[in-house]
Motif scaffolding. Structure first.
Motif, PDB file in Angstrom:
ATOM      1  N   ASN A 129      46.013  41.633  35.667  1.00  0.00           N
ATOM      2  CA  ASN A 129      46.152  41.083  37.018  1.00  0.00           C
ATOM      3  C   ASN A 129      46.679  39.666  36.887  1.00  0.00           C
ATOM      4  O   ASN A 129      46.673  39.089  35.789  1.00  0.00           O
ATOM      5  CB  ASN A 129      44.805  41.118  37.753  1.00  0.00           C
ATOM      6  CG  ASN A 129      43.822  40.078  37.252  1.00  0.00           C
ATOM      7  OD1 ASN A 129      43.826  38.933  37.692  1.00  0.00           O
ATOM      8  ND2 ASN A 129      42.952  40.461  36.294  1.00  0.00           N
ATOM      9  N   HIS A 148      49.749  46.200  37.938  1.00  0.00           N
ATOM     10  CA  HIS A 148      48.305  46.030  37.760  1.00  0.00           C
ATOM     11  C   HIS A 148      47.751  47.205  36.954  1.00  0.00           C
ATOM     12  O   HIS A 148      48.261  48.325  37.027  1.00  0.00           O
ATOM     13  CB  HIS A 148      47.594  45.964  39.120  1.00  0.00           C
ATOM     14  CG  HIS A 148      47.768  44.655  39.828  1.00  0.00           C
ATOM     15  ND1 HIS A 148      48.886  44.357  40.580  1.00  0.00           N
ATOM     16  CD2 HIS A 148      46.964  43.552  39.884  1.00  0.00           C
ATOM     17  CE1 HIS A 148      48.756  43.130  41.088  1.00  0.00           C
ATOM     18  NE2 HIS A 148      47.602  42.615  40.671  1.00  0.00           N
ATOM     19  N   ASN A 153      44.263  48.129  42.536  1.00  0.00           N
ATOM     20  CA  ASN A 153      44.929  46.840  42.753  1.00  0.00           C
ATOM     21  C   ASN A 153      46.441  46.953  42.909  1.00  0.00           C
ATOM     22  O   ASN A 153      47.131  45.926  43.026  1.00  0.00           O
ATOM     23  CB  ASN A 153      44.615  45.891  41.584  1.00  0.00           C
ATOM     24  CG  ASN A 153      43.156  45.452  41.565  1.00  0.00           C
ATOM     25  OD1 ASN A 153      42.527  45.371  42.616  1.00  0.00           O
ATOM     26  ND2 ASN A 153      42.618  45.194  40.386  1.00  0.00           N
ATOM     27  N   THR A 154      46.971  48.185  42.914  1.00  0.00           N
ATOM     28  CA  THR A 154      48.431  48.336  42.936  1.00  0.00           C
ATOM     29  C   THR A 154      49.058  47.993  44.291  1.00  0.00           C
ATOM     30  O   THR A 154      50.273  47.997  44.423  1.00  0.00           O
ATOM     31  CB  THR A 154      48.846  49.767  42.522  1.00  0.00           C
ATOM     32  OG1 THR A 154      48.167  50.718  43.362  1.00  0.00           O
ATOM     33  CG2 THR A 154      48.502  50.044  41.069  1.00  0.00           C
TER      34      THR A 154
END
Length: 322
Positions: A129, A148, A153-154
């Motif tokens: 990240n 990521h 978290n994409t």
């Protein structure tokens, strides 16, 4: 996020990790660290971990001078990026945001993503990240959407740069994050320029605050915008240097632990007489300027006779208006 998409992202990461791509790609090397070193699963959907209020208070206290030095730069950066749905995070060296800027209308969204003070964004917890990977690799970078490690978290695009303290040590990271689907990599590159500029200003302000009684000089290096600053005391001895100055001029902490004349460090010693004459000329010109060109008043301020000042002015070819 759908299970198919989650599985596809995890498969892509696993395929890259077992290939030889990690030797050529910093991104895949970070994915490999996330999987092999930190034992993380890209498909893990656990929410981000948060520090307790007491732990966050302690974290803020540890970097309190930096937080103070950063205030105006954080405000300025947020003015530049806040209008396009980004938030600004100042994270400590453990990857915990200790200060943020964001639009209240986006608070709920950003909090759900963990883009908030007290969340833990080190690579060990979150895998690849912006904040965590920047702190590991100690360089400015952008982790854009599916770069990521965790599938969850994409949806984020994070642009981050490291911050070094007045001793040249890594102390924090400055991040601009967005969860807008229409944020392009090209726009992230523009954000990167703004983030790096803000980091230079934060480092310079923090350096000035650490050496309040010293003169701050811009070191003579090729890249004038690199933030290469040195602090010089009243005796013209170097007492501090930013990381950029240390790297450019080969300054070690050992150099700073013993008094070092600024003239020696900056290469002025080789031209000693000319530099001394230049320094003396500057003193005389400033004294004349303060005295509005009155030689008698300037001599009195310098503690020398009018005749002595006249001789010095003639020898150094300093022109005066009176």
């Amino acid at each position: 996020m759908g299970e198919d998409l989650s599985g596809h992202h995890a498969d892509r990461i696993q395929a890259a990790i077992v290939s030889d791509a990690a030797a050529k790609s910093a991104l895949v090397a970070s994915w490999r660290r996330s999987s092999s070193l930190h034992r993380l699963d890209p498909a893990d959907c656990s929410p981000p971990r948060y520090l307790t209020e007491a732990e966050l208070g302690e974290a803020r206290q540890r970097v309190e001078p930096l937080i103070r030095a950063a205030q105006s730069s954080l405000d300025r950066l947020y003015l530049a990026v806040g209008g396009v749905g980004c938030c600004v995070l100042l994270a400590d060296r453990n990857g915990v945001p200790v200060e943020r800027r964001g639009a209240p209308v986006d608070d709920e969204t950003f909090h759900s993503w963990g883009l908030w003070t007290g969340s833990v964004w080190n690579e060990e917890s979150q895998g690849t990240n912006g904040i965590g990977t920047c702190l590991v690799e100690q360089r400015a970078l952008t982790i854009h959407r599916d770069q990521h490690f965790h599938t969850r978290n994409t949806g984020l695009s994070c642009t981050t740069a490291p911050i070094y303290d007045h001793r040249g040590d890594l102390v924090a990271a400055l991040d601009v994050s967005s969860c807008r689907a229409d944020l392009t990599e090209a726009f992230a590159n523009l954000i990167s320029v703004a983030v790096i500029d803000a980091v230079r200003r934060i480092e310079a302000e923090n350096f000035r605050m650490a050496f309040t009684k010293a003169r701050i000089l811009l070191a003579p290096v090729a890249d004038k915008g690199s933030g290469a600053l040195i602090a010089v005391d009243a005796d013209d001895l170097v007492v501090g240097a930013t990381r950029s100055a240390r790297l450019a001029l080969g300054i070690t902490q050992q150099c700073l632990d013993k008094p070092m004349p600024a003239a020696d460090l900056l290469g002025w010693a080789e031209n000693g007489p000319e530099v001394l004459a230049g320094a003396e000329r500057g003193v005389l010109q400033r004294a004349l300027a303060r005295a509005d060109g009155n030689v008698s008043a300037a001599a009195q301020a310098l503690g020398i006779s009018r005749a002595t000042l006249h001789r010095k002015l003639n020898r150094l070819d300093v022109h005066r208006s009176h």
